[in-house]
Scaffold this motif. Structure first.
Motif, PDB file in Angstrom:
ATOM      1  N   UNK A 141     -12.907   8.881   3.459  1.00  0.00           N
ATOM      2  CA  UNK A 141     -14.131   8.721   4.248  1.00  0.00           C
ATOM      3  C   UNK A 141     -14.826   7.404   3.909  1.00  0.00           C
ATOM      4  N   UNK A 142     -14.852   7.052   2.621  1.00  0.00           N
ATOM      5  CA  UNK A 142     -15.424   5.762   2.218  1.00  0.00           C
ATOM      6  C   UNK A 142     -14.661   4.624   2.890  1.00  0.00           C
ATOM      7  N   UNK A 143     -13.325   4.693   2.826  1.00  0.00           N
ATOM      8  CA  UNK A 143     -12.491   3.656   3.436  1.00  0.00           C
ATOM      9  C   UNK A 143     -12.774   3.560   4.936  1.00  0.00           C
ATOM     10  N   UNK A 144     -12.848   4.714   5.600  1.00  0.00           N
ATOM     11  CA  UNK A 144     -13.091   4.704   7.048  1.00  0.00           C
ATOM     12  C   UNK A 144     -14.448   4.121   7.404  1.00  0.00           C
ATOM     13  N   UNK A 145     -15.387   4.189   6.486  1.00  0.00           N
ATOM     14  CA  UNK A 145     -16.698   3.587   6.755  1.00  0.00           C
ATOM     15  C   UNK A 145     -16.656   2.069   6.630  1.00  0.00           C
ATOM     16  N   UNK A 146     -15.568   1.546   6.084  1.00  0.00           N
ATOM     17  CA  UNK A 146     -15.468   0.105   5.841  1.00  0.00           C
ATOM     18  C   UNK A 146     -14.454  -0.614   6.723  1.00  0.00           C
ATOM     19  N   UNK A 147     -13.335   0.040   7.045  1.00  0.00           N
ATOM     20  CA  UNK A 147     -12.277  -0.640   7.800  1.00  0.00           C
ATOM     21  C   UNK A 147     -11.892   0.180   9.026  1.00  0.00           C
ATOM     22  N   UNK A 148     -11.115  -0.427   9.897  1.00  0.00           N
ATOM     23  CA  UNK A 148     -10.685   0.236  11.119  1.00  0.00           C
ATOM     24  C   UNK A 148      -9.720   1.381  10.813  1.00  0.00           C
ATOM     25  N   UNK A 149      -9.834   2.450  11.570  1.00  0.00           N
ATOM     26  CA  UNK A 149      -8.960   3.613  11.417  1.00  0.00           C
ATOM     27  C   UNK A 149      -7.498   3.232  11.619  1.00  0.00           C
ATOM     28  N   UNK A 150      -7.227   2.386  12.613  1.00  0.00           N
ATOM     29  CA  UNK A 150      -5.844   2.005  12.916  1.00  0.00           C
ATOM     30  C   UNK A 150      -5.228   1.163  11.801  1.00  0.00           C
ATOM     31  N   UNK A 151      -6.045   0.651  10.903  1.00  0.00           N
ATOM     32  CA  UNK A 151      -5.550  -0.077   9.729  1.00  0.00           C
ATOM     33  C   UNK A 151      -5.389   0.873   8.543  1.00  0.00           C
ATOM     34  N   UNK A 152      -6.396   1.690   8.286  1.00  0.00           N
ATOM     35  CA  UNK A 152      -6.409   2.533   7.087  1.00  0.00           C
ATOM     36  C   UNK A 152      -5.448   3.718   7.170  1.00  0.00           C
ATOM     37  N   UNK A 153      -5.400   4.384   8.311  1.00  0.00           N
ATOM     38  CA  UNK A 153      -4.640   5.622   8.405  1.00  0.00           C
ATOM     39  C   UNK A 153      -3.143   5.456   8.151  1.00  0.00           C
ATOM     40  N   UNK A 154      -2.500   4.446   8.674  1.00  0.00           N
ATOM     41  CA  UNK A 154      -1.057   4.316   8.420  1.00  0.00           C
ATOM     42  C   UNK A 154      -0.689   4.195   6.941  1.00  0.00           C
ATOM     43  N   UNK A 155      -1.594   3.725   6.122  1.00  0.00           N
ATOM     44  CA  UNK A 155      -1.313   3.646   4.685  1.00  0.00           C
ATOM     45  C   UNK A 155      -1.056   5.027   4.090  1.00  0.00           C
ATOM     46  N   UNK A 156      -1.627   6.062   4.701  1.00  0.00           N
ATOM     47  CA  UNK A 156      -1.414   7.410   4.179  1.00  0.00           C
ATOM     48  C   UNK A 156       0.052   7.813   4.223  1.00  0.00           C
ATOM     49  N   UNK A 157       0.843   7.155   5.063  1.00  0.00           N
ATOM     50  CA  UNK A 157       2.276   7.453   5.088  1.00  0.00           C
ATOM     51  C   UNK A 157       2.938   7.098   3.758  1.00  0.00           C
ATOM     52  N   UNK A 158       2.318   6.217   2.993  1.00  0.00           N
ATOM     53  CA  UNK A 158       2.868   5.885   1.675  1.00  0.00           C
ATOM     54  C   UNK A 158       2.808   7.075   0.722  1.00  0.00           C
ATOM     55  N   UNK A 159       1.956   8.045   1.024  1.00  0.00           N
ATOM     56  CA  UNK A 159       1.923   9.256   0.202  1.00  0.00           C
ATOM     57  C   UNK A 159       3.269   9.976   0.295  1.00  0.00           C
ATOM     58  N   UNK A 160       3.888   9.936   1.464  1.00  0.00           N
ATOM     59  CA  UNK A 160       5.213  10.544   1.595  1.00  0.00           C
ATOM     60  C   UNK A 160       6.212   9.855   0.668  1.00  0.00           C
ATOM     61  N   UNK A 161       6.129   8.555   0.587  1.00  0.00           N
ATOM     62  CA  UNK A 161       7.030   7.783  -0.278  1.00  0.00           C
ATOM     63  C   UNK A 161       6.850   8.229  -1.731  1.00  0.00           C
ATOM     64  N   UNK A 162       5.599   8.283  -2.186  1.00  0.00           N
ATOM     65  CA  UNK A 162       5.322   8.682  -3.568  1.00  0.00           C
ATOM     66  C   UNK A 162       5.781  10.120  -3.823  1.00  0.00           C
ATOM     67  N   UNK A 163       5.503  11.010  -2.890  1.00  0.00           N
ATOM     68  CA  UNK A 163       5.888  12.414  -3.054  1.00  0.00           C
ATOM     69  C   UNK A 163       7.410  12.560  -3.081  1.00  0.00           C
ATOM     70  N   UNK A 164       8.107  11.838  -2.217  1.00  0.00           N
ATOM     71  CA  UNK A 164       9.565  11.946  -2.168  1.00  0.00           C
ATOM     72  C   UNK A 164      10.190  11.532  -3.495  1.00  0.00           C
ATOM     73  N   UNK A 165       9.713  10.435  -4.063  1.00  0.00           N
ATOM     74  CA  UNK A 165      10.270   9.993  -5.348  1.00  0.00           C
ATOM     75  C   UNK A 165       9.892  10.942  -6.478  1.00  0.00           C
ATOM     76  N   UNK A 166       8.659  11.398  -6.484  1.00  0.00           N
ATOM     77  CA  UNK A 166       8.232  12.332  -7.519  1.00  0.00           C
ATOM     78  C   UNK A 166       9.032  13.629  -7.420  1.00  0.00           C
ATOM     79  N   UNK A 167       9.208  14.123  -6.199  1.00  0.00           N
ATOM     80  CA  UNK A 167       9.974  15.360  -5.995  1.00  0.00           C
ATOM     81  C   UNK A 167      11.418  15.200  -6.454  1.00  0.00           C
ATOM     82  N   UNK A 168      11.968  14.019  -6.253  1.00  0.00           N
ATOM     83  CA  UNK A 168      13.337  13.755  -6.686  1.00  0.00           C
ATOM     84  C   UNK A 168      13.442  13.795  -8.214  1.00  0.00           C
TER      85      UNK A 168
END
Length: 145
Positions: free
Chosen positions: A67-94
């Protein structure tokens, strides 16, 4: 823009950490069965088990950061970064849960990373900066100072 990247990455990693905690909590609880159990009581048992509760709390922290991030930058910029959570989770799960990380998943992870780099290079406007810039170049604003 780069000054908000640490907040964006904090959101990503707390989101990933929450997923890992939830998974670990559900492993601790074992396979779910609602047979002969009040569903409300079962849900409370799940939510208040230590790792699940910690995972949910971490999600709240992640969302507050987002929410803090969304108050500062555009949604179309910030939201796609959340896909990196999949990357971190996939490696951790492995490495921790010994889950499969096959060639298709690695390829998908590479595409996610590449897409996030493209989005990051595109930049974003910072909310409020346009207003400040407009005020500083507005001749009417100069008179009122």
């Amino acid at each position: 823009m780069a000054k908000f990247l640490p907040f964006i990455l904090f959101t990503v990693f707390t989101n990933a950490a929450a997923q890992v905690m939830l998974k670990y909590g559900m492993i601790q609880l074992g396979p779910l069965s609602f047979a002969g159990v009040n569903p409300f009581v079962k849900i409370l048992q799940i939510v208040f088990s230590p790792w699940v509760f910690l995972g949910l709390l971490t999600f709240v922290i992640s969302m507050a950061s987002h929410l803090f991030v969304l108050s500062k930058v555009e949604l179309s910029y910030a939201y796609p970064f959340l896909s990196l959570a999949y990357v971190a989770v996939a490696f951790f799960a492995y490495f921790v849960f010994r889950e499969d990380l096959n060639a298709m998943r690695v390829g998908g992870i590479a595409l996610i990373c590449l897409g996030t780099v493209f989005i990051a290079q595109g930049g974003s406007r910072i909310h409020g900066e346009d207003d400040i810039a407009a005020l500083s170049t507005d001749p009417a604003h100069e008179v009122s100072r």
